[in-house]
Design an enzyme around this catalytic site. Structure first.
Site, short mmCIF file in Angstrom:
data_model
loop_
_atom_site.label_atom_id
_atom_site.label_comp_id
_atom_site.label_asym_id
_atom_site.label_seq_id
_atom_site.Cartn_x
_atom_site.Cartn_y
_atom_site.Cartn_z
N GLU A 109 43.57 73.90 25.18
CA GLU A 109 43.78 75.20 24.53
C GLU A 109 44.82 76.03 25.26
O GLU A 109 45.66 76.69 24.64
CB GLU A 109 42.45 75.98 24.45
CG GLU A 109 41.41 75.36 23.53
CD GLU A 109 41.76 75.44 22.04
OE1 GLU A 109 42.80 76.02 21.70
OE2 GLU A 109 40.98 74.91 21.22
N ARG A 149 48.43 76.98 23.45
CA ARG A 149 48.64 78.40 23.15
C ARG A 149 49.56 79.06 24.18
O ARG A 149 50.56 79.68 23.82
CB ARG A 149 47.31 79.15 23.10
CG ARG A 149 46.41 78.64 22.00
CD ARG A 149 45.09 79.39 21.95
NE ARG A 149 44.11 78.59 21.25
CZ ARG A 149 43.30 79.03 20.29
NH1 ARG A 149 43.35 80.27 19.92
NH2 ARG A 149 42.43 78.23 19.72
N ASP A 182 42.84 64.81 15.53
CA ASP A 182 43.99 65.22 14.70
C ASP A 182 45.35 65.23 15.40
O ASP A 182 46.28 64.49 15.05
CB ASP A 182 43.70 66.59 14.06
CG ASP A 182 43.09 67.62 15.03
OD1 ASP A 182 43.00 67.33 16.22
OD2 ASP A 182 42.73 68.72 14.57
N GLU A 229 46.14 75.01 8.81
CA GLU A 229 46.65 73.67 8.52
C GLU A 229 47.06 73.47 7.05
O GLU A 229 48.06 72.80 6.79
CB GLU A 229 45.62 72.61 8.93
CG GLU A 229 45.53 72.37 10.44
CD GLU A 229 44.69 73.40 11.18
OE1 GLU A 229 44.15 74.34 10.53
OE2 GLU A 229 44.58 73.30 12.42
N THR A 259 51.47 72.07 18.22
CA THR A 259 50.33 72.13 17.29
C THR A 259 49.82 73.55 17.09
O THR A 259 49.01 73.80 16.21
CB THR A 259 49.20 71.18 17.74
OG1 THR A 259 48.30 70.97 16.66
CG2 THR A 259 48.45 71.74 18.94
C1 DMJ Z 1 44.92 75.49 16.56
O1 DMJ Z 1 44.59 75.90 17.84
C2 DMJ Z 1 45.76 74.25 16.58
O2 DMJ Z 1 46.40 74.12 15.35
C3 DMJ Z 1 44.96 73.01 16.88
O3 DMJ Z 1 45.73 71.85 16.77
C4 DMJ Z 1 43.78 72.90 15.93
N1 DMJ Z 1 43.01 74.10 15.87
C5 DMJ Z 1 43.67 75.38 15.75
C6 DMJ Z 1 43.90 75.82 14.32
O4 DMJ Z 1 43.00 75.42 13.41
#
Ligand code: DMJ
Length: 458
Positions: free
Chosen positions: A121, A125, A248, A365, A449
């Site tokens: 995380e 981020r 994912d 997403e 992501t």
């Molecule tokens: C985000 O922190 C990122 O996109 C991660 O890959 C999946 N979860 C959240 C959004 O849903």
């Protein structure tokens, strides 16, 4: 006119699925015909949420939008929302807000904290946000912060396999939580690789790449990965394979690491992984394409769950050039939205009923996939579908102080959370979908992501 197009597009995409699917439970009555949103309206929505954060949670990680209280993940703030929001502000041309956020980040953000943080995380981020902030703004202090954070995360990789522990103490380097998953192990490469490129220190690249290679080496004979693995021994703990949360972005980063760095090893790993994913996880129901759960060793189907996290896959398939499959899966994603008005966290696609997670966490997403498909195919239907998704989000999650997750999409009951990815991703993809294409050249960047754009440099 635009609204007519919207209705037609929703019908066109849902028509792909045969009408014999069981009907969904009735949702609250649909809003009266919404007018199509515009990019300036999404920008205004961003400002609304940012002003809530500024007023009630300034200097903290997140704003809880119902209680109007600040929320810090680890006791001391790491400025999740400002760091996640900064590059979106730059893209939206919110220069005053960006200057404010930048001042806050540079004055207050310190990683010298005696706290155990979740490596995945904090990487996607904070490291991702600081790196894109540096690339877009040019202030070397962003890179200094990113380097300090990268150095403090490196001890997490000191396991016998080289795959990282899930948590590491930012001050002492002590790792914890050895049972991890493919997403947390394999979603570090874009950020650590970019840090290596910008600092000239290969250690970041090599460390994250080794972790990905170690995970890849443990795929099953069928070419699948499982849900959880012990990074000390490399032994799988849960052999359920799928494309949802916990796995994912493993797939996403194989493709994007190849794209961002031109590293052929990632091409090989992507190509060896994507075929088995289609073969064993894809499922056809009622004429539609879905991806469910299967055992990584036998390929036996173990579940038919799909949800808001799985909705990243059309974007990745479109980016890989497989627009035909991406389009079919996007029709299912749209079906999941239109069946309930807002997508739930999970549906059982065999019955089209909501699973054990009926909420909506403000996730990006589905919008992300609409954005990629629109930009990569030029087909207006995707823009229309994404616009309808944003309209629903705005209508059902808006509060006086920002936007709130939904505890249950059937009742539209709100939950007191406004995740920072609303600023980094959901609002960014909604804005980019509706803004002129020149706002961002999708060929010049790779989004991590968390939707932080990292510059392509070959
Ligand atoms: C985000 O922190 C990122 O996109 C991660 O890959 C999946 N979860 C959240 C959004 O849903």
């Amino acid at each position: 006119m635009y609204l007519l197009g919207l209705i037609a597009a929703v019908q066109l995409l849902t028509l792909g699925s045969a009408p014999s699917a069981p009907s969904a439970p009735s949702a609250p009555s649909a809003p009266s015909a919404p007018s199509a949103p515009s990019a300036p309206e999404v920008r205004a929505a961003f400002l609304h949420a940012w002003q809530g954060y500024r007023r009630y949670a300034w200097g903290h990680d997140d704003l809880d939008p119902l209680s109007r209280k600040p929320h810090d993940w680890y006791g001391v703030p790491l400025l999740m929302t400002p760091v996640d929001a900064f590059d979106t502000m730059l893209l939206m041309g919110l220069t005053d807000e960006a200057a404010d956020a930048k001042r806050l980040i540079l004055e207050r953000l310190s990683f010298d904290q005696d706290i155990s943080v979740q490596v995945f995380e904090v990487t996607i981020r904070l490291l991702g946000g600081l790196l894109s902030g540096y690339e877009m703004d040019g202030d070397p202090r962003f890179l200094r912060l990113a380097t300090d954070l990268g150095d403090r995360l490196l001890p997490a990789f000191r396991s016998p396999t080289g795959m990282p522990f899930r948590y590491v103490n930012l001050r002492t380097g002590e790792p914890r939580d050895p049972v991890s998953n493919p997403a947390e192990i394999g979603t570090l490469m874009l950020e650590f690789g970019t840090l290596a490129r910008l600092t000239g220190r290969p250690v970041y690249y090599d460390t994250a790449k080794r972790a990905a290679e170690q995970l890849f080496a443990r795929r099953s004979a069928l070419g699948l990965v499982g849900s959880t693995i012990d990074v000390r021994t490399g032994a799988w703990q849960d052999s359920t394979s799928h494309v949802g949360g916990g796995i994912d972005s493993w797939y996403e980063y194989l493709l994007k690491s190849w794209r961002l760095f031109g590293d052929d090893d990632f091409r090989r790993m992507w190509e060896a992984s994507v075929g088995p994913m289609h073969r064993w996880l894809a499922d056809e129901r009622f004429g539609g394409l879905w991806y469910g759960q299967a055992d990584m060793a036998t390929g036996a189907r173990t579940g038919t769950r799909f949800g808001s996290l799985e909705a990243f896959l059309p974007a990745v398939l479109a980016l890989a050039g497989d627009t035909a499959r991406a389009a079919r899966l996007m029709a299912s994603v749209n079906r999941m939205w239109t069946a309930f008005g807002v997508e739930p966290e999970t549906v059982d696609y065999a019955t089209m009923t909501i699973g054990d997670e009926p909420g909506y966490e403000l996730r990006p997403e589905s919008l992300e996939s609409a954005y990629y498909l629109y930009r990569l195919t030029g087909d207006e239907r995707y823009r229309t579908i994404g616009a309808a998704m944003w309209t629903a989000i705005d209508r059902w999650t808006r509060t006086d102080a920002g936007f709130a997750a939904l505890a249950d999409v059937r009742t539209r009951t709100k939950r007191d959370r406004m995740h920072s990815f609303l600023f980094a991703e959901t609002l960014k993809y909604a804005y980019l979908l509706l803004a002129p294409p020149a706002t961002l050249d999708l060929n010049a960047v790779v989004f991590n992501t968390e939707a932080h754009p990292l510059r392509l440099m070959r």
